[in-house]
Design a protein around this motif. Structure first.
Motif, short mmCIF file in Angstrom:
data_model
loop_
_atom_site.label_atom_id
_atom_site.label_comp_id
_atom_site.label_asym_id
_atom_site.label_seq_id
_atom_site.Cartn_x
_atom_site.Cartn_y
_atom_site.Cartn_z
N PRO A 1 10.55 5.56 -8.34
CA PRO A 1 10.48 4.16 -7.86
C PRO A 1 11.39 3.90 -6.67
CG PRO A 1 10.56 4.21 -10.25
CD PRO A 1 10.79 5.62 -9.79
N LEU A 2 12.60 4.49 -6.68
CA LEU A 2 13.52 4.28 -5.57
C LEU A 2 12.98 4.89 -4.28
CD1 LEU A 2 16.21 3.12 -4.67
CD2 LEU A 2 17.30 5.29 -5.28
N ASP A 3 12.45 6.12 -4.38
CA ASP A 3 11.87 6.78 -3.20
C ASP A 3 10.65 6.01 -2.70
OD1 ASP A 3 13.80 8.74 -3.24
OD2 ASP A 3 12.57 10.16 -4.38
N SER A 4 9.87 5.50 -3.63
CA SER A 4 8.68 4.73 -3.24
C SER A 4 9.08 3.46 -2.50
CB SER A 4 7.84 4.38 -4.47
OG SER A 4 7.41 5.55 -5.13
N LEU A 5 10.13 2.80 -3.02
CA LEU A 5 10.60 1.58 -2.36
C LEU A 5 11.14 1.89 -0.97
CD1 LEU A 5 11.32 -1.43 -2.45
CD2 LEU A 5 13.49 -0.80 -3.54
N TRP A 6 11.90 2.97 -0.85
CA TRP A 6 12.45 3.35 0.46
C TRP A 6 11.33 3.69 1.45
CZ3 TRP A 6 16.20 3.00 3.69
CH2 TRP A 6 16.31 3.90 4.75
N PHE B 1 0.82 -1.21 0.00
CA PHE B 1 0.00 0.00 0.00
C PHE B 1 0.86 1.27 0.00
CE2 PHE B 1 -1.37 3.28 3.03
CZ PHE B 1 -2.36 3.87 2.26
N SER B 2 1.84 1.31 0.89
CA SER B 2 2.68 2.50 1.01
C SER B 2 3.46 2.74 -0.27
CB SER B 2 3.64 2.34 2.19
OG SER B 2 4.49 3.46 2.30
N GLY B 3 4.01 1.69 -0.88
CA GLY B 3 4.77 1.84 -2.11
C GLY B 3 3.91 2.34 -3.26
N VAL B 4 2.70 1.77 -3.40
CA VAL B 4 1.82 2.16 -4.50
C VAL B 4 1.37 3.61 -4.34
CG1 VAL B 4 -0.43 1.75 -5.54
CG2 VAL B 4 1.05 -0.18 -4.99
N VAL B 5 0.93 3.97 -3.12
CA VAL B 5 0.44 5.33 -2.89
C VAL B 5 1.55 6.35 -3.13
CG1 VAL B 5 -0.40 6.91 -1.14
CG2 VAL B 5 -1.39 4.64 -1.34
#
Length: 326
Positions: free
Chosen positions: A116-121, A104-108
Motif C-alpha cells: 500500500p505504501l509503495d502504491s501510494l508513493w 488509476f496508478s494506485g489501483v494498478v
C-alpha cells in the motif's frame, strides 16, 4: 565626451539593444531628441546639467522596459487578456486528469503486487508528473499565443460584442475538454490494465497480454498517448485563437499523422498477440478485435477532421455578420 553624454549613450544603447535592426535607427534618433529636449527644459529652469540628465533618465525608467513599449513585445509570460482563460483551462485539466491518474496508478500498482505504501508513493509521483506535464503544455500554448501578434489579435477580436460566444457554447467546450481528457485516461487505463493485470500464461509459461510484446516494448503506446495530449492541447490552442483555415489544416495534418501509422500497425496484424487470444480460448479474437480497432483508429480522426472543418466554417460565417452589425 562628457559624463552626461556618456550616460545618455549608455541608456540609448541599452534601450535599442533588443530592437530589430530596422527599428533601431529611427527609435534611437527619436529617443535622443526626446532626452535632449527634456534636459534642455530642465537646464532652462536652472537645474545642473548632470542632475538634469539623471532626472530625465530616471523618469524614463529602465531602458529595457522602454524598449518593450517600442517593440510591443510582452514582458510577461501570460498577459491579463489571456490569463483568466489560461487559469480556467489549467483548472479543468488539473481537476480531471490528475485525480483520475492518481486513482488509476494506485489501483494498478497495488493489484500488481506492490505494498500500500509503495502504491501510494507511485500514485503521488505519477500525479505530480502528470500535473507538471499539463502545466508545461498549457503554459507553452498560451505563451505562444501571447507572443504571436496575429494569434493574440484574433483572441482580442472575440471580445467584440457582436462576436462574444454565448454561455452554453463555453460550457459545451469545457465539457468537450473534460470529456476528451477522461476518454484519454480511460483508454490508457484499459490498455495498461489489460496488458499487465489481465495477462495470462503463454505457450512458454510467461505472462502475455493482448497486445504484441514488441509493439508494447517499443514505446508505441507512449507515443500514441503523447500524440493524444498534443491533439488536446492543439484544440485548446485553436479554440482560444479562433478556428481558422490554418488551424483546420493543422488538425487534419495531425489526424493524418495518427491514421497512417495506426492503420499500418492494425491492418498489418502488428497490434494484437495471437497467443493471448488462443490462451483465453478465442482464436478468432485477433480478427474481431482487429477490425474493431481498425474502425476506431479511422473513425475518431475522421470525426475530428469533420469537426475542425465545421468549426472553421461556422467561424467564417459569424465574422462577416459581426462586422456588418458593428
Amino acid at each position: 565626451m562628457t559624463t552626461a553624454s556618456t550616460l545618455t549613450d549608455r541608456y540609448v544603447a541599452e534601450a535599442v539593444r533588443s530592437l530589430t535592426r530596422g527599428q533601431r535607427r529611427d527609435i534611437e534618433a527619436e529617443l535622443r531628441a526626446s532626452i535632449a529636449d527634456a534636459i534642455e527644459d530642465r537646464l532652462g529652469a536652472g537645474t545642473d546639467a548632470a542632475a538634469a540628465e539623471r532626472e530625465v533618465l530616471t523618469e524614463l525608467g529602465p531602458p529595457r522596459s522602454l524598449a518593450a513599449s517600442y517593440s510591443d513585445r510582452p514582458t510577461h509570460l501570460i498577459g491579463p487578456d489571456l490569463f483568466s482563460d489560461y487559469v480556467r483551462v489549467l483548472a479543468v485539466l488539473l481537476s480531471t486528469a490528475v485525480p483520475l491518474w492518481f486513482v488509476f496508478s494506485g489501483v494498478v500498482t497495488f493489484v500488481a503486487g506492490s505494498s500500500p505504501l509503495d502504491s501510494l508513493w507511485s500514485a503521488l509521483w505519477g500525479s505530480l508528473e502528470t500535473a507538471m506535464s499539463l502545466v508545461f503544455a498549457v503554459t507553452l500554448v498560451f505563451a505562444i499565443i501571447e507572443r504571436t501578434p496575429a494569434l493574440r489579435s484574433r483572441r482580442t477580436a472575440k471580445w467584440d460584442p457582436h462576436s462574444l460566444p454565448v454561455v452554453p457554447d463555453q460550457r459545451g467546450y469545457v465539457s468537450e475538454l473534460v470529456g476528451g481528457v477522461v476518454f484519454l485516461v480511460v483508454i490508457a487505463s484499459v490498455i495498461i490494465v489489460l496488458q499487465s493485470v489481465g495477462a495470462v500464461d503463454g505457450p512458454a509459461g510467461t505472462p502475455i497480454g493482448p497486445f504484441d510484446a514488441s509493439l508494447w516494448e517499443s514505446g508505441v503506446f507512449s507515443v500514441a498517448l503523447f500524440y493524444s495530449a498534443v491533439s488536446i492541447s492543439f484544440h485548446v490552442f485553436a479554440h482560444y485563437t479562433g478556428w481558422s483555415v490554418a488551424n483546420a489544416v493543422a488538425t487534419i495534418a495531425l489526424d493524418v499523422l495518427f491514421v497512417v501509422p495506426a492503420v499500418w500497425i492494425v491492418a498489418g496484424d502488428r497490434l494484437l498477440n495471437a497467443d493471448y487470444f488462443a490462451a483465453i480460448g478465442w482464436p478468432n479474437g485477433v480478427e474481431v478485435v482487429g477490425l474493431i480497432a481498425l474502425a476506431v483508429v479511422v473513425l475518431f480522426p475522421l470525426l475530428d477532421t469533420v469537426d475542425a472543418i465545421a468549426r472553421t466554417v461556422r467561424t467564417r460565417r459569424v465574422r462577416p455578420t459581426a462586422d456588418v452589425s458593428g
